[in-house]
Design a protein around this motif. Sequence first.
Motif, PDB file in Angstrom:
ATOM      1  N   ILE A 110       0.849  -1.189   0.000  1.00 43.66           N
ATOM      2  CA  ILE A 110       0.000   0.000   0.000  1.00 43.66           C
ATOM      3  C   ILE A 110       0.888   1.243   0.000  1.00 43.66           C
ATOM      4  CG2 ILE A 110      -0.206   0.204   2.518  1.00 43.66           C
ATOM      5  CD1 ILE A 110      -3.244   0.829   1.989  1.00 43.66           C
ATOM      6  N   THR A 111       0.347   2.316  -0.488  1.00 43.30           N
ATOM      7  CA  THR A 111       1.042   3.592  -0.536  1.00 43.30           C
ATOM      8  C   THR A 111       1.507   4.004   0.866  1.00 43.30           C
ATOM      9  OG1 THR A 111      -0.611   4.137  -2.211  1.00 43.30           O
ATOM     10  CG2 THR A 111       0.810   5.923  -1.469  1.00 43.30           C
ATOM     11  N   PRO A 112       2.689   4.613   1.000  1.00 42.30           N
ATOM     12  CA  PRO A 112       3.110   5.118   2.321  1.00 42.30           C
ATOM     13  C   PRO A 112       2.052   6.036   2.934  1.00 42.30           C
ATOM     14  CG  PRO A 112       4.928   5.251   0.762  1.00 42.30           C
ATOM     15  CD  PRO A 112       3.718   4.853  -0.035  1.00 42.30           C
ATOM     16  N   ASP A 113       1.956   5.988   4.246  1.00 46.83           N
ATOM     17  CA  ASP A 113       0.930   6.770   4.952  1.00 46.83           C
ATOM     18  C   ASP A 113       0.966   8.241   4.560  1.00 46.83           C
ATOM     19  OD1 ASP A 113       0.084   4.511   6.277  1.00 46.83           O
ATOM     20  OD2 ASP A 113       1.192   4.948   8.127  1.00 46.83           O
ATOM     21  N   GLU A 114       2.185   8.778   4.366  1.00 46.67           N
ATOM     22  CA  GLU A 114       2.333  10.195   4.063  1.00 46.67           C
ATOM     23  C   GLU A 114       1.721  10.591   2.713  1.00 46.67           C
ATOM     24  OE1 GLU A 114       6.073   8.912   6.368  1.00 46.67           O
ATOM     25  OE2 GLU A 114       4.674   8.067   4.910  1.00 46.67           O
ATOM     26  N   LEU A 115       1.541   9.606   1.829  1.00 47.76           N
ATOM     27  CA  LEU A 115       1.056   9.881   0.467  1.00 47.76           C
ATOM     28  C   LEU A 115      -0.309   9.264   0.175  1.00 47.76           C
ATOM     29  CD1 LEU A 115       4.424   9.269  -1.451  1.00 47.76           C
ATOM     30  CD2 LEU A 115       3.549  11.415  -0.516  1.00 47.76           C
TER      31      LEU A 115
ATOM     32  N   SER B 198      -4.441   4.120  -2.693  1.00 46.40           N
ATOM     33  CA  SER B 198      -3.637   2.909  -2.523  1.00 46.40           C
ATOM     34  C   SER B 198      -3.078   2.442  -3.859  1.00 46.40           C
ATOM     35  CB  SER B 198      -4.498   1.803  -1.919  1.00 46.40           C
ATOM     36  OG  SER B 198      -5.477   1.384  -2.882  1.00 46.40           O
ATOM     37  N   TYR B 199      -2.186   1.460  -3.813  1.00 46.65           N
ATOM     38  CA  TYR B 199      -1.676   0.880  -5.053  1.00 46.65           C
ATOM     39  C   TYR B 199      -2.799   0.225  -5.851  1.00 46.65           C
ATOM     40  CZ  TYR B 199       3.063   1.653  -3.289  1.00 46.65           C
ATOM     41  OH  TYR B 199       4.215   2.222  -2.819  1.00 46.65           O
ATOM     42  N   ALA B 200      -3.754  -0.377  -5.160  1.00 48.35           N
ATOM     43  CA  ALA B 200      -4.911  -0.939  -5.859  1.00 48.35           C
ATOM     44  C   ALA B 200      -5.697   0.164  -6.555  1.00 48.35           C
ATOM     45  CB  ALA B 200      -5.800  -1.706  -4.876  1.00 48.35           C
ATOM     46  N   ASP B 201      -5.875   1.299  -5.864  1.00 49.13           N
ATOM     47  CA  ASP B 201      -6.542   2.446  -6.491  1.00 49.13           C
ATOM     48  C   ASP B 201      -5.789   2.889  -7.741  1.00 49.13           C
ATOM     49  OD1 ASP B 201      -8.487   2.589  -4.473  1.00 49.13           O
ATOM     50  OD2 ASP B 201      -7.285   3.985  -3.270  1.00 49.13           O
ATOM     51  N   MET B 202      -4.468   2.904  -7.663  1.00 50.44           N
ATOM     52  CA  MET B 202      -3.660   3.350  -8.799  1.00 50.44           C
ATOM     53  C   MET B 202      -3.809   2.421  -9.998  1.00 50.44           C
ATOM     54  SD  MET B 202      -0.099   4.715  -7.147  1.00 50.44           S
ATOM     55  CE  MET B 202      -0.092   5.870  -5.775  1.00 50.44           C
ATOM     56  N   VAL B 203      -3.968   1.129  -9.739  1.00 47.30           N
ATOM     57  CA  VAL B 203      -4.204   0.188 -10.844  1.00 47.30           C
ATOM     58  C   VAL B 203      -5.520   0.533 -11.537  1.00 47.30           C
ATOM     59  CG1 VAL B 203      -4.720  -2.220 -11.412  1.00 47.30           C
ATOM     60  CG2 VAL B 203      -2.808  -1.684  -9.885  1.00 47.30           C
TER      61      VAL B 203
ATOM     62  N   THR C 293       0.118  -6.216  -7.472  1.00 43.66           N
ATOM     63  CA  THR C 293       0.669  -4.870  -7.327  1.00 43.66           C
ATOM     64  C   THR C 293       2.121  -4.888  -6.859  1.00 43.66           C
ATOM     65  OG1 THR C 293       0.125  -4.586  -4.975  1.00 43.66           O
ATOM     66  CG2 THR C 293      -1.624  -4.108  -6.582  1.00 43.66           C
ATOM     67  N   GLY C 294       2.658  -3.673  -6.729  1.00 44.48           N
ATOM     68  CA  GLY C 294       3.952  -3.480  -6.098  1.00 44.48           C
ATOM     69  C   GLY C 294       3.832  -3.570  -4.581  1.00 44.48           C
ATOM     70  N   SER C 295       4.996  -3.559  -3.906  1.00 47.26           N
ATOM     71  CA  SER C 295       5.020  -3.746  -2.463  1.00 47.26           C
ATOM     72  C   SER C 295       6.345  -3.260  -1.896  1.00 47.26           C
ATOM     73  CB  SER C 295       4.845  -5.233  -2.126  1.00 47.26           C
ATOM     74  OG  SER C 295       4.924  -5.465  -0.724  1.00 47.26           O
ATOM     75  N   LYS C 296       6.352  -2.917  -0.613  1.00 47.00           N
ATOM     76  CA  LYS C 296       7.603  -2.597   0.076  1.00 47.00           C
ATOM     77  C   LYS C 296       8.357  -3.863   0.474  1.00 47.00           C
ATOM     78  CE  LYS C 296       5.778  -2.453   4.824  1.00 47.00           C
ATOM     79  NZ  LYS C 296       5.609  -1.628   6.049  1.00 47.00           N
ATOM     80  N   PHE C 297       7.675  -5.011   0.434  1.00 44.76           N
ATOM     81  CA  PHE C 297       8.295  -6.268   0.837  1.00 44.76           C
ATOM     82  C   PHE C 297       9.189  -6.811  -0.280  1.00 44.76           C
ATOM     83  CE2 PHE C 297       4.279  -6.104   3.267  1.00 44.76           C
ATOM     84  CZ  PHE C 297       4.792  -6.184   4.547  1.00 44.76           C
TER      85      PHE C 297
ATOM     86  N   ALA D 192       8.981  -2.021 -13.700  1.00 46.28           N
ATOM     87  CA  ALA D 192       8.696  -0.632 -13.317  1.00 46.28           C
ATOM     88  C   ALA D 192       7.196  -0.412 -13.116  1.00 46.28           C
ATOM     89  CB  ALA D 192       9.271   0.320 -14.359  1.00 46.28           C
ATOM     90  N   HIS D 193       6.811   0.859 -12.917  1.00 41.26           N
ATOM     91  CA  HIS D 193       5.476   1.189 -12.433  1.00 41.26           C
ATOM     92  C   HIS D 193       4.678   2.055 -13.406  1.00 41.26           C
ATOM     93  CE1 HIS D 193       5.744  -0.226  -8.219  1.00 41.26           C
ATOM     94  NE2 HIS D 193       7.031   0.062  -8.317  1.00 41.26           N
ATOM     95  N   PRO D 194       3.913   1.462 -14.301  1.00 38.91           N
ATOM     96  CA  PRO D 194       3.052   2.281 -15.170  1.00 38.91           C
ATOM     97  C   PRO D 194       1.948   2.995 -14.405  1.00 38.91           C
ATOM     98  CG  PRO D 194       2.531  -0.046 -15.430  1.00 38.91           C
ATOM     99  CD  PRO D 194       3.772   0.028 -14.600  1.00 38.91           C
ATOM    100  N   GLU D 195       1.609   2.503 -13.227  1.00 38.31           N
ATOM    101  CA  GLU D 195       0.521   3.101 -12.439  1.00 38.31           C
ATOM    102  C   GLU D 195       0.970   4.361 -11.688  1.00 38.31           C
ATOM    103  OE1 GLU D 195       2.372   0.417  -9.294  1.00 38.31           O
ATOM    104  OE2 GLU D 195       2.436   0.769 -11.453  1.00 38.31           O
ATOM    105  N   PHE D 196       2.276   4.640 -11.639  1.00 37.25           N
ATOM    106  CA  PHE D 196       2.780   5.839 -10.967  1.00 37.25           C
ATOM    107  C   PHE D 196       2.798   7.007 -11.942  1.00 37.25           C
ATOM    108  CE2 PHE D 196       5.798   3.718  -7.620  1.00 37.25           C
ATOM    109  CZ  PHE D 196       4.720   3.065  -7.063  1.00 37.25           C
ATOM    110  N   ASN D 197       2.214   8.141 -11.548  1.00 33.26           N
ATOM    111  CA  ASN D 197       2.414   9.346 -12.347  1.00 33.26           C
ATOM    112  C   ASN D 197       3.687  10.045 -11.868  1.00 33.26           C
ATOM    113  OD1 ASN D 197       1.735  11.159 -10.141  1.00 33.26           O
ATOM    114  ND2 ASN D 197      -0.435  10.776 -10.575  1.00 33.26           N
ATOM    115  N   LEU D 198       4.142  11.042 -12.609  1.00 34.09           N
ATOM    116  CA  LEU D 198       5.427  11.663 -12.297  1.00 34.09           C
ATOM    117  C   LEU D 198       5.414  12.394 -10.962  1.00 34.09           C
ATOM    118  CD1 LEU D 198       6.754  13.005 -15.717  1.00 34.09           C
ATOM    119  CD2 LEU D 198       7.156  10.798 -14.610  1.00 34.09           C
TER     120      LEU D 198
END
Length: 237
Positions: free
Chosen positions: A10-15, A21-26, A62-66, A182-188
């Motif tokens: 999941i996205t870091p708490d600060e963001l 969330s990463y699921a939302d970004m997908v 999705t991606g993960s910090k793990f 890499a991450h197509p779901e991430f915007n710049l």
Amino acid sequence: MKIGILATGITPDELLGQYGSYADMVEQLFALVDADFEYAVFDVRDGVFPDAAEQCDGWVITGSKFNVDENRDWMQRLKKLILEIDACDRPLLGICFGHQIIADAFGGKVEPYQGGWGVGLHSYQLLGDNPFIKDGADRFSISAMHRYQVTEKPENARVFAQSDFCKYAGLVYGDNILTVQAHPEFNLQYETDLVALRKGVAIPDDTADAGLETLHAEGAATDSERVARWMADFLVR
């Protein structure tokens, strides 16, 4: 078409509040190309799994910090599900951690890359004949955020994208599994904020600064929409 999102992070708490969330970004990624999908999210890192691989028409990890080598219980269970999804011929996409754990499930090797972190906007060369790519592209650029990568690909995987930094940046398994490092779901902007957040904590200052330069360079742009179209077309086959 019902797409099951297997959320491994999941996205870091600060963001999280700003970007979702990463699921939302997908879901937001596929909205770029007006994909006619409905979604079910399974927080597999919390032990929430589908009842069966056939529960959805297609899947995304999705991606993960793990890291894959932590081999937690939920990761072992996820690898079994990956093999079940493949066995029932459901389409499956993997992003970053998803790319890595799918490779691991099929006998590939995933480990910390000797070249260090990959962050910022990275460009990849397309290889081979890829029926899901219908726009004539030969390269694409999307955001990277990883220290681990696939260093030995599984025997049943074909490389469709690579760079000098990441030899196995995109893999295809038969006609039903497609993965990207890499991450197509991430915007710049999200990538910029994420790199800044991790600078000097997880990511060395000089590496973070170099990544931020790629994001702030004149003409910097991500091919997220293009990759979203490829992925959507791959899911509907």
